[in-house]
Design a protein around this motif. Structure first.
Motif, PDB file in Angstrom:
ATOM      1  N   UNK A 152      19.333  -3.713  11.108  1.00 45.77           N
ATOM      2  CA  UNK A 152      20.482  -3.710  10.771  1.00 45.77           C
ATOM      3  C   UNK A 152      20.831  -5.308  11.444  1.00 45.77           C
ATOM      4  N   UNK A 153      20.436  -5.649  12.009  1.00 43.46           N
ATOM      5  CA  UNK A 153      20.089  -7.346  12.671  1.00 43.46           C
ATOM      6  C   UNK A 153      19.684  -8.355  11.919  1.00 43.46           C
ATOM      7  N   UNK A 154      17.820  -7.858  10.685  1.00 45.74           N
ATOM      8  CA  UNK A 154      17.640  -8.434  10.337  1.00 45.74           C
ATOM      9  C   UNK A 154      18.753  -9.167   9.153  1.00 45.74           C
ATOM     10  N   UNK A 155      19.184  -7.948   8.496  1.00 40.09           N
ATOM     11  CA  UNK A 155      20.019  -7.994   7.286  1.00 40.09           C
ATOM     12  C   UNK A 155      21.372  -8.980   7.494  1.00 40.09           C
ATOM     13  N   UNK A 156      21.920  -8.365   8.617  1.00 40.92           N
ATOM     14  CA  UNK A 156      23.116  -9.021   9.123  1.00 40.92           C
ATOM     15  C   UNK A 156      22.728 -10.345   8.954  1.00 40.92           C
ATOM     16  N   UNK A 157      21.133 -11.083  10.051  1.00 38.36           N
ATOM     17  CA  UNK A 157      21.202 -12.480   9.820  1.00 38.36           C
ATOM     18  C   UNK A 157      20.579 -13.116   8.379  1.00 38.36           C
ATOM     19  N   UNK A 158      20.146 -12.094   7.823  1.00 38.22           N
ATOM     20  CA  UNK A 158      19.855 -12.243   6.225  1.00 38.22           C
ATOM     21  C   UNK A 158      21.081 -13.356   5.467  1.00 38.22           C
ATOM     22  N   UNK A 159      21.924 -11.903   5.518  1.00 38.41           N
ATOM     23  CA  UNK A 159      22.970 -12.787   5.001  1.00 38.41           C
ATOM     24  C   UNK A 159      23.881 -13.350   5.780  1.00 38.41           C
ATOM     25  N   UNK A 160      23.789 -13.908   7.065  1.00 35.51           N
ATOM     26  CA  UNK A 160      24.328 -15.392   7.342  1.00 35.51           C
ATOM     27  C   UNK A 160      23.782 -16.555   6.630  1.00 35.51           C
ATOM     28  N   UNK A 161      22.512 -16.287   6.600  1.00 40.79           N
ATOM     29  CA  UNK A 161      21.876 -17.542   5.774  1.00 40.79           C
ATOM     30  C   UNK A 161      22.644 -18.137   4.370  1.00 40.79           C
ATOM     31  N   UNK A 162      21.618 -16.718   4.154  1.00 39.85           N
ATOM     32  CA  UNK A 162      22.475 -17.276   2.794  1.00 39.85           C
ATOM     33  C   UNK A 162      23.772 -17.290   1.907  1.00 39.85           C
ATOM     34  N   UNK A 163      24.830 -16.802   2.871  1.00 43.87           N
ATOM     35  CA  UNK A 163      26.058 -17.207   2.917  1.00 43.87           C
ATOM     36  C   UNK A 163      25.959 -18.970   2.792  1.00 43.87           C
ATOM     37  N   UNK A 164      25.451 -19.492   4.087  1.00 44.04           N
ATOM     38  CA  UNK A 164      25.288 -20.827   4.008  1.00 44.04           C
ATOM     39  C   UNK A 164      24.676 -21.323   3.692  1.00 44.04           C
ATOM     40  N   UNK A 165      23.876 -21.143   2.480  1.00 44.95           N
ATOM     41  CA  UNK A 165      23.373 -21.543   1.770  1.00 44.95           C
ATOM     42  C   UNK A 165      23.794 -21.773  -0.128  1.00 44.95           C
ATOM     43  N   UNK A 166      25.162 -20.149  -0.122  1.00 45.64           N
ATOM     44  CA  UNK A 166      25.333 -20.622  -1.410  1.00 45.64           C
ATOM     45  C   UNK A 166      26.723 -21.746  -1.642  1.00 45.64           C
ATOM     46  N   UNK A 167      26.345 -21.829  -3.107  1.00 45.91           N
ATOM     47  CA  UNK A 167      27.710 -23.079  -2.754  1.00 45.91           C
ATOM     48  C   UNK A 167      28.979 -22.953  -2.770  1.00 45.91           C
ATOM     49  N   UNK A 168      29.663 -22.995  -2.706  1.00 47.83           N
ATOM     50  CA  UNK A 168      31.717 -22.608  -2.503  1.00 47.83           C
ATOM     51  C   UNK A 168      31.984 -22.830  -4.316  1.00 47.83           C
ATOM     52  N   UNK A 169      32.651 -21.373  -4.580  1.00 42.30           N
ATOM     53  CA  UNK A 169      33.040 -21.672  -6.168  1.00 42.30           C
ATOM     54  C   UNK A 169      34.131 -23.200  -6.000  1.00 42.30           C
TER      55      UNK A 169
END
Length: 90
Positions: free
Chosen positions: A12-29
């Protein structure tokens, strides 16, 4: 049981960390359309002294209006009394 719980928590911790990393990487619409009602330029904020002066002026105006209203009512009362005194008695 402890081992299962620990592995679930680490997943669970690994998945939430990955979500934070990918959310920061994604360009803003990009915005769909510019807001039509948005003001072009904001008015500068008033200083504390300006706000206080406006409040004081509003209070003085309110007091003057109240005084004028009272004077108008007194004048109307005097006019009514004069008209009543001038009217012939039946």
């Amino acid at each position: 049981m402890k081992k299962i719980f620990a592995s679930l928590m680490s997943a669970l911790v690994a998945v939430s960390f990955a979500a934070v990393v990918f959310a920061a990487d994604a360009p803003a619409p990009a915005p769909a359309a510019p807001a039509a009602a948005a003001p072009a330029e904001k008015a500068p904020e008033k200083t504390r002294k300006e706000k206080k002066a406006e409040k004081k002026a509003a209070k003085a105006q309110k007091k003057a209006d109240k005084k004028q209203k009272k004077a108008d009512e007194a004048q109307k009362k005097a006019d009514d009394a004069a008209a009543k005194a001038a009217a012939p008695a039946k």
